[in-house]
Design an enzyme around this catalytic site. Structure first.
Site, PDB file in Angstrom:
ATOM      1  N   THR A 131      44.732  44.061  37.951  1.00 20.24           N
ATOM      2  CA  THR A 131      43.725  43.070  38.840  1.00 20.24           C
ATOM      3  C   THR A 131      42.605  42.367  37.895  1.00 20.24           C
ATOM      4  O   THR A 131      41.640  41.887  38.296  1.00 20.24           O
ATOM      5  CB  THR A 131      43.099  43.936  39.835  1.00 20.24           C
ATOM      6  OG1 THR A 131      42.512  45.001  39.444  1.00 20.24           O
ATOM      7  CG2 THR A 131      43.935  44.378  40.948  1.00 20.24           C
ATOM      8  N   TYR A 132      42.539  42.592  36.628  1.00 18.96           N
ATOM      9  CA  TYR A 132      41.452  41.916  35.689  1.00 18.96           C
ATOM     10  C   TYR A 132      41.874  40.456  35.598  1.00 18.96           C
ATOM     11  O   TYR A 132      43.279  40.369  34.945  1.00 18.96           O
ATOM     12  CB  TYR A 132      41.497  42.673  34.411  1.00 18.96           C
ATOM     13  CG  TYR A 132      40.835  43.984  34.492  1.00 18.96           C
ATOM     14  CD1 TYR A 132      40.209  44.676  35.544  1.00 18.96           C
ATOM     15  CD2 TYR A 132      40.810  44.809  33.336  1.00 18.96           C
ATOM     16  CE1 TYR A 132      39.699  46.041  35.455  1.00 18.96           C
ATOM     17  CE2 TYR A 132      40.470  46.281  33.252  1.00 18.96           C
ATOM     18  CZ  TYR A 132      39.920  46.727  34.379  1.00 18.96           C
ATOM     19  OH  TYR A 132      39.277  48.098  34.504  1.00 18.96           O
ATOM     20  N   SER A 133      41.092  39.609  35.822  1.00 14.62           N
ATOM     21  CA  SER A 133      39.897  39.540  36.326  1.00 14.62           C
ATOM     22  C   SER A 133      39.836  38.929  37.540  1.00 14.62           C
ATOM     23  O   SER A 133      39.911  37.783  37.772  1.00 14.62           O
ATOM     24  CB  SER A 133      39.087  38.879  35.359  1.00 14.62           C
ATOM     25  OG  SER A 133      38.884  39.191  34.037  1.00 14.62           O
TER      26      SER A 133
END
Length: 314
Positions: A52-54
């Site tokens: 899930t970055y970013s």
């Protein structure tokens, strides 16, 4: 650089874990490549990211893994680095989710972005607190047996669910968590030391601390109320600028002056002096910040230093 072993694995790492949340956020791909090159040239090999970055940039994430994957492809160095990524975090598209369906889908997406056929260390990023532990671990069992993941770790999982995970894994011959990624630093100590440290010792976990510098607070760059308004992270950590926080900063100043070092280096060295901590997770966006990181494993704090730091703000 002396390597350390991640317990219960055959993975060897240098004792700093680079936090990849900055890739695709405060660093573009070119800048990320430059930092990664210098990090590995310094003798370090452990890179941490998440699917899930970013997400806060585009609502879904994936940028960090993609950049790391592009870098590995260009440098042809997959066998020289240890890659950790995560599953289960919330985005604008979905909530916290460690269901079997989500894990099986997410691991393939992470592998594709990373451009690799295996992930060294795969974390439960956040517990959704509803998926049965058996279901989550059976998903990990499947992807470990398929060779997609070598080992699993836990982050943001309650002590109760963490304990249950070990019991279920033992009963069903599922993979066991080998690492814990807690929020722990010189300023934020109580939860780890009280609730998690006993489990770390009981289950022989390697610990990689996140927010090791508390979003920059422990670097000493925030010295006045006005300083917190100058950065994107300042508002979130302004709450620490109380008597305790100021006392911790003063202790870091005292010890760093003694060693002709920097507060951030001392804060990381304090973590490394804890026998339960294997490697702090920390990011850098400049050569100066990177040198601060490089200096930490070389700085050996004595008993006086540790006493000053441990008692700061009490």
């Amino acid at each position: 650089m002396k390597k350390v072993n991640i317990k219960n694995t055959d993975l060897e790492i240098a004792p700093i874990n680079f936090g990849g949340n900055v890739f695709g956020w405060t660093l573009d791909e070119k800048q990320s490549f430059e930092i990664l090159d210098k990090f590995t040239e310094g003798g370090f090999n452990f890179i941490d990211t998440a699917d899930t970055y970013s997400w806060w940039v585009n609502g879904k994430g994936g940028q960090s893994e993609t950049i790391i994957g592009n870098w590995i492809k260009e440098r042809k160095n997959r066998d020289k680095v240890v890659i950790a990524t995560k599953v289960g975090s919330e985005t604008k598209e979905h909530g916290f989710d460690i269901s079997k369906k989500h894990i099986l889908k997410s691991v393939d997406e992470s592998l594709q972005r990373l451009g690799t056929d295996y992930i060294d260390l795969y974390y439960t990023h956040f517990d959704d607190n509803k998926t049965p532990v058996e279901e989550t671990l059976s998903a990990y069992d499947e992807i470990v047996k398929a060779g997609k993941v070598r080992y699993i770790g836990a982050s943001n999982v309650s002590p109760e669910r963490l304990t249950e995970s070990f019991e279920v894994a033992e009963k069903n011959n599922f993979p066991k968590y080998v690492t814990l990624q807690p929020h722990y630093n010189l300023l934020v100590r109580e939860k780890f030391e009280k609730d998690y440290a006993p489990l770390v010792e009981k289950y022989g976990l390697s610990v990689f601390t996140y927010w090791s510098l508390e979003a920059g607070f422990l670097t000493g760059k925030y010295r006045t109320e006005a300083d917190f308004d100058k950065t994107s992270r300042g508002a979130g950590i302004k709450k620490y600028f109380d008597d305790k926080g100021k006392a911790v900063l003063a202790a870091l100043d005292q010890v760093s002056a003694k060693h002709q070092s920097q507060p951030a280096t001392v804060a990381l060295a304090w973590l490394l002096a804890n026998p339960l901590v294997t490697a702090p997770i920390v990011s850098a966006t400049s050569d100066r910040q990177l040198q601060t990181i490089f200096d930490a494993p070389e700085l050996k704090l004595d008993s006086e230093d540790l006493s000053i730091l441990n008692n700061a703000g009490k």
